[in-house]
Design a protein around this motif. Structure first.
Motif, PDB file in Angstrom:
ATOM      1  N   GLY A 188       3.699  -0.407  12.595  1.00  0.00           N
ATOM      2  CA  GLY A 188       3.921   0.490  11.474  1.00  0.00           C
ATOM      3  C   GLY A 188       4.011  -0.253  10.155  1.00  0.00           C
ATOM      4  N   THR A 189       4.405   0.469   9.125  1.00  0.00           N
ATOM      5  CA  THR A 189       4.549  -0.105   7.786  1.00  0.00           C
ATOM      6  C   THR A 189       5.951   0.176   7.250  1.00  0.00           C
ATOM      7  N   ASP A 190       6.349  -0.596   6.244  1.00  0.00           N
ATOM      8  CA  ASP A 190       7.693  -0.435   5.693  1.00  0.00           C
ATOM      9  C   ASP A 190       7.674   0.464   4.469  1.00  0.00           C
ATOM     10  N   GLU A 191       8.746   0.424   3.700  1.00  0.00           N
ATOM     11  CA  GLU A 191       8.904   1.334   2.570  1.00  0.00           C
ATOM     12  C   GLU A 191       7.923   1.062   1.435  1.00  0.00           C
ATOM     13  N   LEU A 192       7.276  -0.095   1.449  1.00  0.00           N
ATOM     14  CA  LEU A 192       6.283  -0.423   0.429  1.00  0.00           C
ATOM     15  C   LEU A 192       4.867  -0.467   1.005  1.00  0.00           C
ATOM     16  N   GLY A 193       4.713  -0.010   2.225  1.00  0.00           N
ATOM     17  CA  GLY A 193       3.405  -0.007   2.858  1.00  0.00           C
ATOM     18  C   GLY A 193       2.974  -1.346   3.410  1.00  0.00           C
ATOM     19  N   ARG A 194       3.875  -2.318   3.510  1.00  0.00           N
ATOM     20  CA  ARG A 194       3.535  -3.623   4.054  1.00  0.00           C
ATOM     21  C   ARG A 194       3.547  -3.586   5.582  1.00  0.00           C
ATOM     22  N   ASP A 195       2.669  -4.353   6.198  1.00  0.00           N
ATOM     23  CA  ASP A 195       2.559  -4.373   7.650  1.00  0.00           C
ATOM     24  C   ASP A 195       3.788  -5.044   8.266  1.00  0.00           C
ATOM     25  N   ILE A 196       4.476  -4.328   9.140  1.00  0.00           N
ATOM     26  CA  ILE A 196       5.724  -4.842   9.715  1.00  0.00           C
ATOM     27  C   ILE A 196       5.464  -6.004  10.663  1.00  0.00           C
ATOM     28  N   LEU A 197       4.397  -5.932  11.454  1.00  0.00           N
ATOM     29  CA  LEU A 197       4.096  -7.032  12.375  1.00  0.00           C
ATOM     30  C   LEU A 197       3.857  -8.324  11.608  1.00  0.00           C
ATOM     31  N   TYR A 241      16.346   3.370   5.403  1.00  0.00           N
ATOM     32  CA  TYR A 241      15.272   4.208   5.936  1.00  0.00           C
ATOM     33  C   TYR A 241      15.403   4.436   7.440  1.00  0.00           C
ATOM     34  N   MET A 242      16.520   4.012   8.027  1.00  0.00           N
ATOM     35  CA  MET A 242      16.690   4.128   9.468  1.00  0.00           C
ATOM     36  C   MET A 242      16.645   5.572   9.987  1.00  0.00           C
ATOM     37  N   PRO A 243      17.249   6.553   9.306  1.00  0.00           N
ATOM     38  CA  PRO A 243      17.215   7.917   9.869  1.00  0.00           C
ATOM     39  C   PRO A 243      15.808   8.458  10.076  1.00  0.00           C
ATOM     40  N   GLY A 244      14.898   8.186   9.133  1.00  0.00           N
ATOM     41  CA  GLY A 244      13.559   8.732   9.248  1.00  0.00           C
ATOM     42  C   GLY A 244      12.519   7.748   9.739  1.00  0.00           C
ATOM     43  N   ALA A 245      12.806   6.452   9.626  1.00  0.00           N
ATOM     44  CA  ALA A 245      11.839   5.426  10.027  1.00  0.00           C
ATOM     45  C   ALA A 245      12.565   4.264  10.711  1.00  0.00           C
ATOM     46  N   PRO A 246      13.077   4.483  11.920  1.00  0.00           N
ATOM     47  CA  PRO A 246      13.862   3.427  12.585  1.00  0.00           C
ATOM     48  C   PRO A 246      13.050   2.196  12.928  1.00  0.00           C
ATOM     49  N   TRP A 247      11.719   2.308  13.006  1.00  0.00           N
ATOM     50  CA  TRP A 247      10.900   1.150  13.355  1.00  0.00           C
ATOM     51  C   TRP A 247      10.961   0.062  12.287  1.00  0.00           C
ATOM     52  N   ASP A 290       0.870  -1.177   0.000  1.00  0.00           N
ATOM     53  CA  ASP A 290       0.000   0.000   0.000  1.00  0.00           C
ATOM     54  C   ASP A 290       0.906   1.226   0.000  1.00  0.00           C
ATOM     55  N   LEU A 291       1.259   1.687  -1.194  1.00  0.00           N
ATOM     56  CA  LEU A 291       2.224   2.777  -1.302  1.00  0.00           C
ATOM     57  C   LEU A 291       1.708   4.075  -0.692  1.00  0.00           C
ATOM     58  N   LEU A 292       0.385   4.244  -0.583  1.00  0.00           N
ATOM     59  CA  LEU A 292      -0.149   5.446   0.054  1.00  0.00           C
ATOM     60  C   LEU A 292       0.046   5.419   1.572  1.00  0.00           C
ATOM     61  N   GLY A 293       0.306   4.232   2.110  1.00  0.00           N
ATOM     62  CA  GLY A 293       0.509   4.118   3.557  1.00  0.00           C
ATOM     63  C   GLY A 293       1.926   3.691   3.908  1.00  0.00           C
ATOM     64  N   ARG A 294       2.888   4.027   3.078  1.00  0.00           N
ATOM     65  CA  ARG A 294       4.269   3.599   3.319  1.00  0.00           C
ATOM     66  C   ARG A 294       4.906   4.381   4.458  1.00  0.00           C
ATOM     67  N   LEU A 295       5.795   3.700   5.193  1.00  0.00           N
ATOM     68  CA  LEU A 295       6.593   4.305   6.268  1.00  0.00           C
ATOM     69  C   LEU A 295       5.721   5.001   7.315  1.00  0.00           C
ATOM     70  N   ARG A 296       4.642   4.348   7.678  1.00  0.00           N
ATOM     71  CA  ARG A 296       3.817   4.860   8.764  1.00  0.00           C
ATOM     72  C   ARG A 296       4.368   4.342  10.091  1.00  0.00           C
ATOM     73  N   PRO A 297       4.389   5.173  11.140  1.00  0.00           N
ATOM     74  CA  PRO A 297       4.983   4.773  12.431  1.00  0.00           C
ATOM     75  C   PRO A 297       4.097   3.783  13.171  1.00  0.00           C
TER      76      PRO A 297
END
Length: 290
Positions: free
Chosen positions: A71-80, A250-256, A50-57
């Motif tokens: 949160g989500t990763d660089e492609l909007g995939r659910d990290i959990l 993406y660690m500087p802006g999205a460390p999660w 889900d590219l519209l929801g990418r890198l959400r905390p």
């Protein structure tokens, strides 16, 4: 006085597990259960983008998306969801690799210890070669040549630390084969197979447990290293090391993106080591009664 002399000797009880070991077992059990049930408990499809929801905390932070707890990763995939499936893949690869190494190294070490002579010298020469050459370089070369297919990676991980088992089993076998109970079995006409399976292997459980846990942790780290370098399981299949490697930019802006899989790697290796030490203490009869 006579009754006291005829009384049976008290049985040695296993030492109680320390609280840290109990906590480690609970955490490791939870990780294994989560990995086994990953397809059932993952809230989202780990491959859904889900590219519209990418890198959400993660939940609780500004711009967090409902339902995406980590949160989500660089492609909007659910990290959990990806962490649960990655943990399943990483633990499966490490377990398969550790069991293959145990079978190879344990067999060669037992044969070398019992046979001695040229057989022992040949096995120990292979062990010396394995130790002398950095295996990470061999693994990188093998995966680069034969590809990152799952069976290739399992084979590479399986031969990673077999020499540890071989050295331990050979050393214990050389010591045990001179003990009175082994000499008595040999004098009674017992075959080498019977001596190995009935008299030697039960006494090798304790050192092999420690070697297995150490190799398991090392294989988790090796697999994570290969995946971090892009030479592990091919995308889109997730492993913990691959998630760390893909998220490092993406660690500087999205460390999660990196924090969750890295924490799982740390928890897995640490708890396996603690559980291995506890099992070693319970299996070692020399530590009982202290």
């Amino acid at each position: 006085m006579a009754d006291a002399a005829l009384a049976p000797a008290p049985r040695l009880s296993a030492p109680p597990l320390p609280p840290l070991a109990v906590a480690a077992m609970a955490i490791l059990g939870a990780l294994a259960l989560a990995a086994a049930l990953a397809p059932l408990i993952a809230p989202f499809d780990p491959l859904h983008q889900d590219l519209l929801g990418r890198l959400r905390p993660p939940a609780g932070f500004e711009r967090a998306r409902p339902g995406h707890w980590l949160g989500t990763d660089e492609l909007g995939r659910d990290i959990l969801s990806r962490c649960l499936h990655a943990l399943r893949m990483t633990l499966g690869l490490a377990l398969a690799g550790a069991l293959i190494g145990l079978a190879i190294g344990g067999t060669l070490g037992l044969v070398a210890g019992l046979a001695g002579g040229p057989v022992d010298a040949a096995v120990m020469a292979l062990v010396d070669i394995q130790i002398a050459v950095p295996f990470t370089l061999i693994a990188l070369l093998a995966v680069a040549i034969f590809g990152g297919e799952l069976h290739v990676l399992i084979a590479v991980l399986g031969v990673a630390y077999w020499e540890q088992y071989a050295r331990i089993v050979r050393g214990e076998t050389l010591k045990l084969r001179e003990t009175p109970f082994v000499e008595a079995a040999r004098a009674a006409g017992a075959s080498s197979w019977r001596i190995a399976t009935r008299h030697l292997l039960p006494n090798l459980v304790s050192p092999l447990v420690v070697a297995f846990t150490l190799a398991f942790s090392n294989i988790v780290l090796l697999e994570s290293t290969l995946s971090f370098l892009g030479l592990g399981v091919r995308p889109p299949t997730a492993t913990l090391g691959a998630m760390v490697g893909q998220g490092r930019d993406y660690m500087p802006g999205a460390p999660w993106v990196v924090a969750a899989p890295a924490l799982l790697i740390l928890l897995t290796t640490l708890t396996v080591q603690l559980v291995g030490d506890a099992l070693r203490d319970r299996a070692d009869v020399r530590l009982r009664g202290r």
